[in-house]
Scaffold this motif. Structure first.
Motif, short mmCIF file in Angstrom:
data_model
loop_
_atom_site.label_atom_id
_atom_site.label_comp_id
_atom_site.label_asym_id
_atom_site.label_seq_id
_atom_site.Cartn_x
_atom_site.Cartn_y
_atom_site.Cartn_z
N LEU A 91 0.88 -1.17 0.00
CA LEU A 91 0.00 0.00 0.00
C LEU A 91 0.92 1.22 0.00
CD1 LEU A 91 -2.89 1.10 0.16
CD2 LEU A 91 -2.66 1.15 2.64
N THR A 92 1.10 1.75 -1.27
CA THR A 92 2.07 2.84 -1.42
C THR A 92 1.49 4.15 -0.92
OG1 THR A 92 1.30 3.37 -3.62
CG2 THR A 92 2.99 1.66 -3.46
N ALA A 93 2.40 5.12 -0.73
CA ALA A 93 1.96 6.45 -0.29
C ALA A 93 1.02 7.06 -1.32
CB ALA A 93 3.19 7.34 -0.07
N PHE A 94 1.30 6.77 -2.67
CA PHE A 94 0.42 7.28 -3.71
C PHE A 94 -0.97 6.68 -3.59
CE2 PHE A 94 -1.42 6.49 -7.92
CZ PHE A 94 -1.69 7.79 -8.29
N ALA A 95 -1.04 5.39 -3.33
CA ALA A 95 -2.35 4.74 -3.18
C ALA A 95 -3.11 5.32 -2.00
CB ALA A 95 -2.17 3.23 -3.04
N ARG A 96 -2.40 5.65 -0.91
CA ARG A 96 -3.08 6.19 0.27
C ARG A 96 -3.68 7.57 -0.02
NH1 ARG A 96 1.32 3.69 2.90
NH2 ARG A 96 2.51 5.62 3.05
N THR A 97 -3.02 8.30 -1.01
CA THR A 97 -3.59 9.61 -1.34
C THR A 97 -4.92 9.47 -2.07
OG1 THR A 97 -2.40 9.73 -3.45
CG2 THR A 97 -1.29 10.62 -1.50
N LEU A 98 -5.12 8.36 -2.80
CA LEU A 98 -6.39 8.12 -3.49
C LEU A 98 -7.47 7.61 -2.55
CD1 LEU A 98 -5.22 6.45 -6.83
CD2 LEU A 98 -6.24 8.71 -6.56
N LEU A 99 -7.06 6.88 -1.49
CA LEU A 99 -8.04 6.26 -0.59
C LEU A 99 -8.88 7.29 0.16
CD1 LEU A 99 -5.99 3.26 0.87
CD2 LEU A 99 -7.80 3.21 -0.85
N ASP A 100 -8.32 8.47 0.38
CA ASP A 100 -9.09 9.45 1.16
C ASP A 100 -9.87 10.41 0.27
OD1 ASP A 100 -7.11 10.92 0.08
OD2 ASP A 100 -6.36 11.77 1.98
N ASP A 101 -9.84 10.15 -1.14
CA ASP A 101 -10.63 11.00 -2.03
C ASP A 101 -12.09 10.60 -1.94
OD1 ASP A 101 -8.39 12.34 -2.83
OD2 ASP A 101 -8.08 11.16 -4.67
N VAL A 102 -12.95 11.61 -1.82
CA VAL A 102 -14.36 11.33 -1.54
C VAL A 102 -15.15 11.02 -2.80
CG1 VAL A 102 -14.32 12.69 0.57
CG2 VAL A 102 -14.88 13.80 -1.62
N ASP A 103 -14.68 11.42 -4.00
CA ASP A 103 -15.45 11.15 -5.21
C ASP A 103 -14.49 11.07 -6.41
OD1 ASP A 103 -14.77 13.81 -5.79
OD2 ASP A 103 -16.69 14.55 -5.00
N ALA A 104 -15.07 10.75 -7.61
CA ALA A 104 -14.27 10.56 -8.82
C ALA A 104 -13.57 11.84 -9.24
CB ALA A 104 -15.17 10.04 -9.97
N ALA A 105 -14.26 12.98 -9.10
CA ALA A 105 -13.64 14.24 -9.51
C ALA A 105 -12.38 14.51 -8.69
CB ALA A 105 -14.64 15.38 -9.36
N THR A 106 -12.49 14.22 -7.34
CA THR A 106 -11.33 14.42 -6.47
C THR A 106 -10.20 13.47 -6.87
OG1 THR A 106 -12.82 15.05 -4.68
CG2 THR A 106 -10.55 14.52 -4.08
N ALA A 107 -10.59 12.21 -7.21
CA ALA A 107 -9.57 11.23 -7.61
C ALA A 107 -8.89 11.66 -8.91
CB ALA A 107 -10.22 9.86 -7.77
N ARG A 108 -9.66 12.17 -9.95
CA ARG A 108 -9.04 12.62 -11.19
C ARG A 108 -8.09 13.78 -10.93
NH1 ARG A 108 -14.20 11.75 -13.44
NH2 ARG A 108 -14.71 13.99 -13.30
#
Length: 549
Positions: A91-108
């Protein structure tokens, strides 16, 4: 007073130890009950403590046991691989930054991705190449566009591969079709009006139109050969550039063939000339001078489609082909003649006499004639006329076999023409032939003995075939009956069948000439009316019906 030693436990006194001198006393506080009271208090305390530890806790099970076995580490995530089985993954640091995104727009936004709707592409994005002819909303890349353009141009020359160039070539005439129709209307038709035909010059090349006159005279297909047998040539005009099955010519042969003829057309190489026999086999051709023949190349040979009529070949036909030898010689001469082969399918003509020695067979005269092995002494040999259908060559061979010789390669037709024995030195015994009769130059005494009333077999000096043998017989004071072993044995008599073949009823010696058929082992049977009388039998020759069955 003493106490039992127990693990220290704050809040509880030591367990009382009953002494020897203590008086046993029951009841509350009694000495006998003191230890039990102290132990019960401890037990109640421990139970309350254990109940407090498990209150609100999940009971242990297989899942918790499996989870407890997982070895964790930094940047690892536990995940299930099956029922009650677990493993870890990075579970990389990059992956952890995506896990706390609340929706698709935030993830993009985290990924820095463009929106799906009207995304502004940069660089050199690629896409799958659609199949030619695709007509959908699928993205068309440059490869698809180039293929579509190439299909439209369809290998057009560079000067006509754009619409502008095409328009210029048509004179920028929007009504080009009408313009051309009007122009063609003023031209003369190939088939002229009032029955006037379109005239062409005589064709001299393969691409030229052919005139009616050339067709009628077959000027392009009828030619006279050159050269001489067996190597004929042909020079058609226009010249052939290559042989091809189906090419057909009307040829006038400038000379006679020899049975091994070839034709070389336009210098492309000699090809054998053949014709078909009555069985559909390609055989040697019969060609005479000035013969007109229709030839077709079948991919292998030039085949004469209209061969000259073959000579009539009646079954059993036989003429000439007499055998002769000087005697005590290894050479046998066979006279010219002709005969139908054993099946009556072909007429085999020996144009001139031929001589054969006792050596191994070879084609031609003055050479060997033995089909196989080496010549044997005092042995009968059977002579055959043979023919090779593919070339028409006729020769002679002799064999130990009285039915079928061992034929050389490509020789498939044969006919029995006679039989002759060797002497003790492997040389031919002298005889003379008259048609189907053979007569010994020196008669052979085959029997010298006394008569018997019991039938006896005598092997005669004749071929090992059923033949009619000729004898001189001398017999004293009795009679004898000769018969072939192929019929029943009968005793001779003077006044009843079958009578004597030669004999008398008195004391008189008698001699005379007798003939009798032999069996396939060259044997005759003789039986006399009385025994003990002198008798002599000399073989003079034989009549061979097998030559002309």
């Amino acid at each position: 007073m003493a106490f039992l030693t127990v693990p220290a436990d704050p809040g509880f006194p030591d367990v009382y130890q009953i002494e020897v001198l203590d008086r046993v006393k029951g009841g509350a506080g009694g000495t006998a009950n003191l230890q039990a009271q102290q132990l019960a208090e401890r037990t109640a305390f421990l139970k309350a403590l254990a109940d407090g530890l498990t209150a609100g806790k999940q009971p242990i099970d297989a899942t918790l046991t499996a989870l407890a076995a997982v070895v964790t580490a930094a940047d690892k995530l536990i995940y299930s691989t099956g029922a009650d089985t677990f493993a870890t993954t990075s579970l990389t640091a990059f992956a952890r930054t995506l896990l706390d995104d609340v929706d698709a727009a935030t993830a993009r936004a985290t990924l820095g991705a463009a929106p799906l709707d009207s995304a502004p592409l940069t660089g050199m994005p690629t896409a799958p190449t659609a199949a030619p002819g695709t007509n959908t909303a699928q993205l068309a890349n440059t490869a698809f566009v180039q293929a579509a353009i190439a299909a439209l141009v369809a290998s057009s020359p560079a000067a006509l591969d754009t619409l502008n160039e095409l328009a210029a070539a048509l004179g920028n005439d929007a009504n080009f079709a009408a313009t051309m129709n009007n122009a063609l209307a003023g031209k003369a038709p190939l088939a002229g009006s009032n029955g006037q035909a379109f005239s062409v010059a005589s064709a001299t090349q393969t691409q030229h139109a052919v005139s009616a006159g050339q067709v009628q005279s077959q000027a392009l297909t009828a030619f006279t050969s050159s050269g001489a047998a067996p190597s004929f040539t042909l020079s058609p005009v226009p010249a052939l550039t290559a042989y091809a099955a189906g090419q057909r010519f009307r040829v006038k042969f400038n000379g006679a063939g020899n049975g091994s003829d070839t034709l070389n057309a336009s210098g492309l190489g000699a090809k054998s000339i053949k014709q078909y026999d009555s069985a559909g086999n390609k055989v040697a051709p019969v060609i005479v001078a000035s013969q007109l023949a229709d030839l077709e190349y079948d991919g292998v040979d030039f085949v004469i489609l209209d061969p000259l009529p073959t000579a009539y070949c009646p079954i059993g036909h036989y003429s000439g082909l007499g055998l002769s030898t000087a005697g005590s010689s290894t050479t046998m001469t066979i006279a010219a003649g002709q005969a139908a082969n054993s099946t009556g399918a072909a007429l085999m003509t020996l144009a001139s006499s031929i001589s054969k020695t006792t050596a191994a067979w070879a084609v031609g005269t003055g050479v060997g004639g033995l089909d196989t092995g080496i010549i044997a002494n005092s042995t009968w040999y059977y002579f055959y006329e043979i023919r090779r259908p593919d070339t028409g060559v006729v020769d002679v061979i002799f064999s130990l076999s009285s039915s079928v010789p061992t034929l050389p390669a490509n020789y498939t037709q044969y006919r029995y023409i006679g039989a002759v024995p060797t002497n003790g030195s492997g040389q031919w015994v002298k005889f003379i032939q008259r048609g189907q009769e053979f007569w010994w130059d020196t008669p052979v005494l085959d029997f010298s003995g006394t008569t018997s009333t019991t039938a006896s077999l005598l092997t005669c000096t004749v071929p090992r075939l059923p033949v009619k043998a000729f004898f001189d017989v001398y017999i004293a004071s009795t009679g004898t009956y000769f018969s072939t072993p192929d019929i029943a044995d009968v005793a001779p008599a003077t006044s009843a069948a079958p009578l004597d073949s030669i004999g008398n009823s008195t004391s008189v010696n008698l001699g005379g000439q007798v003939e009798c058929w032999t069996n396939a082992s060259a044997q005759i049977r003789h039986r006399e009316r009385s025994a003990g009388q002198n008798m002599y039998i000399t073989t003079l020759g034989w009549y061979d019906p097998n030559i002309r069955p």
